[in-house]
Design an enzyme around this catalytic site. Structure first.
Site, PDB file in Angstrom:
ATOM      1  N   TYR A  71       0.825  -1.220   0.000  1.00 41.14           N
ATOM      2  CA  TYR A  71       0.000   0.000   0.000  1.00 41.14           C
ATOM      3  C   TYR A  71       0.850   1.257   0.000  1.00 41.14           C
ATOM      4  O   TYR A  71       0.516   2.249  -0.646  1.00 41.14           O
ATOM      5  CB  TYR A  71      -1.036  -0.025   1.140  1.00 41.14           C
ATOM      6  CG  TYR A  71      -2.262  -0.787   0.695  1.00 41.14           C
ATOM      7  CD1 TYR A  71      -3.284  -0.157  -0.012  1.00 41.14           C
ATOM      8  CD2 TYR A  71      -2.359  -2.163   0.888  1.00 41.14           C
ATOM      9  CE1 TYR A  71      -4.375  -0.864  -0.493  1.00 41.14           C
ATOM     10  CE2 TYR A  71      -3.454  -2.881   0.417  1.00 41.14           C
ATOM     11  CZ  TYR A  71      -4.456  -2.217  -0.276  1.00 41.14           C
ATOM     12  OH  TYR A  71      -5.529  -2.916  -0.768  1.00 41.14           O
ATOM     13  N   HIS A 123     -15.051   1.745  -2.850  1.00 43.38           N
ATOM     14  CA  HIS A 123     -14.006   0.847  -2.345  1.00 43.38           C
ATOM     15  C   HIS A 123     -13.083   1.519  -1.333  1.00 43.38           C
ATOM     16  O   HIS A 123     -12.015   0.999  -1.035  1.00 43.38           O
ATOM     17  CB  HIS A 123     -13.193   0.269  -3.513  1.00 43.38           C
ATOM     18  CG  HIS A 123     -13.960  -0.726  -4.344  1.00 43.38           C
ATOM     19  ND1 HIS A 123     -13.456  -1.326  -5.472  1.00 43.38           N
ATOM     20  CD2 HIS A 123     -15.212  -1.244  -4.180  1.00 43.38           C
ATOM     21  CE1 HIS A 123     -14.367  -2.154  -5.980  1.00 43.38           C
ATOM     22  NE2 HIS A 123     -15.432  -2.114  -5.224  1.00 43.38           N
ATOM     23  N   CYS A 131      -8.603   1.784  12.382  1.00 39.45           N
ATOM     24  CA  CYS A 131      -8.205   0.911  13.489  1.00 39.45           C
ATOM     25  C   CYS A 131      -8.842  -0.470  13.298  1.00 39.45           C
ATOM     26  O   CYS A 131     -10.022  -0.573  12.961  1.00 39.45           O
ATOM     27  CB  CYS A 131      -8.673   1.556  14.795  1.00 39.45           C
ATOM     28  SG  CYS A 131      -8.304   0.571  16.250  1.00 39.45           S
ATOM     29  N   GLY A 192     -14.012   3.256 -17.896  1.00 41.71           N
ATOM     30  CA  GLY A 192     -12.723   2.713 -17.470  1.00 41.71           C
ATOM     31  C   GLY A 192     -12.805   1.628 -16.421  1.00 41.71           C
ATOM     32  O   GLY A 192     -11.961   1.564 -15.531  1.00 41.71           O
ATOM     33  N   SER A 194     -13.453  -2.725 -15.954  1.00 46.41           N
ATOM     34  CA  SER A 194     -13.635  -4.002 -16.633  1.00 46.41           C
ATOM     35  C   SER A 194     -15.012  -4.576 -16.319  1.00 46.41           C
ATOM     36  O   SER A 194     -15.415  -5.575 -16.914  1.00 46.41           O
ATOM     37  CB  SER A 194     -12.531  -4.983 -16.240  1.00 46.41           C
ATOM     38  OG  SER A 194     -12.504  -5.136 -14.843  1.00 46.41           O
ATOM     39  N   ASN A 218     -14.497   3.098 -22.832  1.00 44.47           N
ATOM     40  CA  ASN A 218     -13.403   2.179 -22.499  1.00 44.47           C
ATOM     41  C   ASN A 218     -12.503   2.020 -23.722  1.00 44.47           C
ATOM     42  O   ASN A 218     -12.974   2.095 -24.849  1.00 44.47           O
ATOM     43  CB  ASN A 218     -13.979   0.808 -22.088  1.00 44.47           C
ATOM     44  CG  ASN A 218     -13.017   0.002 -21.244  1.00 44.47           C
ATOM     45  OD1 ASN A 218     -11.880  -0.243 -21.660  1.00 44.47           O
ATOM     46  ND2 ASN A 218     -13.442  -0.385 -20.057  1.00 44.47           N
TER      47      ASN A 218
END
Ligand code: OAD
Length: 247
Positions: A71, A123, A131, A192, A194, A218
């Site tokens: 990350y 997301h 936490c 953009g 899938s 796309n």
């Protein structure tokens, strides 16, 4: 742009001109022209990394340091990126229609940086951590540097990226708001992505049940292409400003 494409753009513009409520769903492709890697397709993250090792609760439980390392690396890529003309056009779309809602699967925060305000980040956001003991404790880590250790909450529990991993539910309130907006829209722009990851992959058929016109933007065909009313084939950073210009 050839004849077929300009015809498709014309039909998309006509649909948008008559629209009262518009929803756009974006995926990693909208940020590709900003230099942020997508997940699938050439150069995609899932071509090099295994999602099971890095983007699941089990992976974090097994090796939180590895997950954090990944990350931090993604954050460094995103920190160097700026919104592109596709993000900027979508931010301006907010003022163009009586109702405009932006739904994104992206965690990069580039839509907000571009000026979008009515946005649902389905997301999560890569710049936040939360936490693992008390999930409502959320921290903005935009100015933090990667440390040698896994970050911890002041309460002592580990922090985790505030993103949705495979096998985890999305925030039900966000999904409800997204579904309501999609059900009520006249035009759905699917940009953009899938279109294979649920529940977002189910939204275009929800829109069509509500008689909305579905427009896909796309560079490549997707499982949605056959179902879309209008397909705009090309990079979103070129197509969306062109649509805006013709509106
Ligand atoms: P994908 O990487 O699966 O798909 C990106 C899509 O963008 C593809 O269909 C490309 O053809 C398209 N694309 C690439 N460059 C483009 C450009 N310049 N203009 C327009 N389209 C372009 O990314 P997502 O669909 O966003 O979830 O992936 C969905 C979810 O799967 C992600 O949020 C992530 C991933 O695994 C989690 O990590 C939970």
């Amino acid at each position: 742009m050839d004849v077929i494409e300009s015809d498709a753009i014309g039909r998309a513009v006509e649909a948008l001109k008559g629209a009262r409520a518009v929803v756009a769903i974006t995926g990693a492709g909208i940020s590709a022209e900003s230099g942020v890697p997508t997940f699938r397709g050439s150069g995609g993250l899932w071509r090099t990394f295994r999602a099971e090792d890095l983007a699941t609760p089990e992976a974090f439980a097994r090796d939180p340091a590895l997950v954090w390392e990944w990350y931090w690396w993604r954050r460094s890529r995103i920190a160097a990126a700026r919104p592109n003309p596709g993000h900027l056009a979508l931010a301006r779309f907010e003022g163009r229609f009586p109702a405009f809602t932006l739904l994104t699967q992206n965690v990069d925060g580039l839509h907000v940086e571009a000026g979008s305000r009515d946005i649902i980040e389905l997301h999560g956001n890569i710049w936040r951590a939360r936490c693992t003991g008390e999930p409502r404790r959320v921290f903005d880590q935009r100015r933090e540097m990667p440390g040698p250790d896994v970050p911890r909450c002041p309460c002592g529990a580990l922090l985790r990226p505030d993103v949705v991993w495979f096998g985890e539910p999305l925030d039900p309130a966000a999904v409800d708001r997204a579904a309501d907006a999609v059900r009520a829209c006249d035009v759905l722009l699917v940009i953009g992505t899938s279109a294979v990851v649920y529940p977002v992959a189910a939204l275009p058929s929800l829109a069509r049940r509500g008689q909305a016109i579905v427009v896909e933007v796309n560079v490549d065909p997707t499982p949605l292409t056959a179902e879309a009313d209008i397909v705009l084939r090309g990079p979103s950073g070129v197509i969306l400003p062109e649509v805006e210009r013709l509106l």
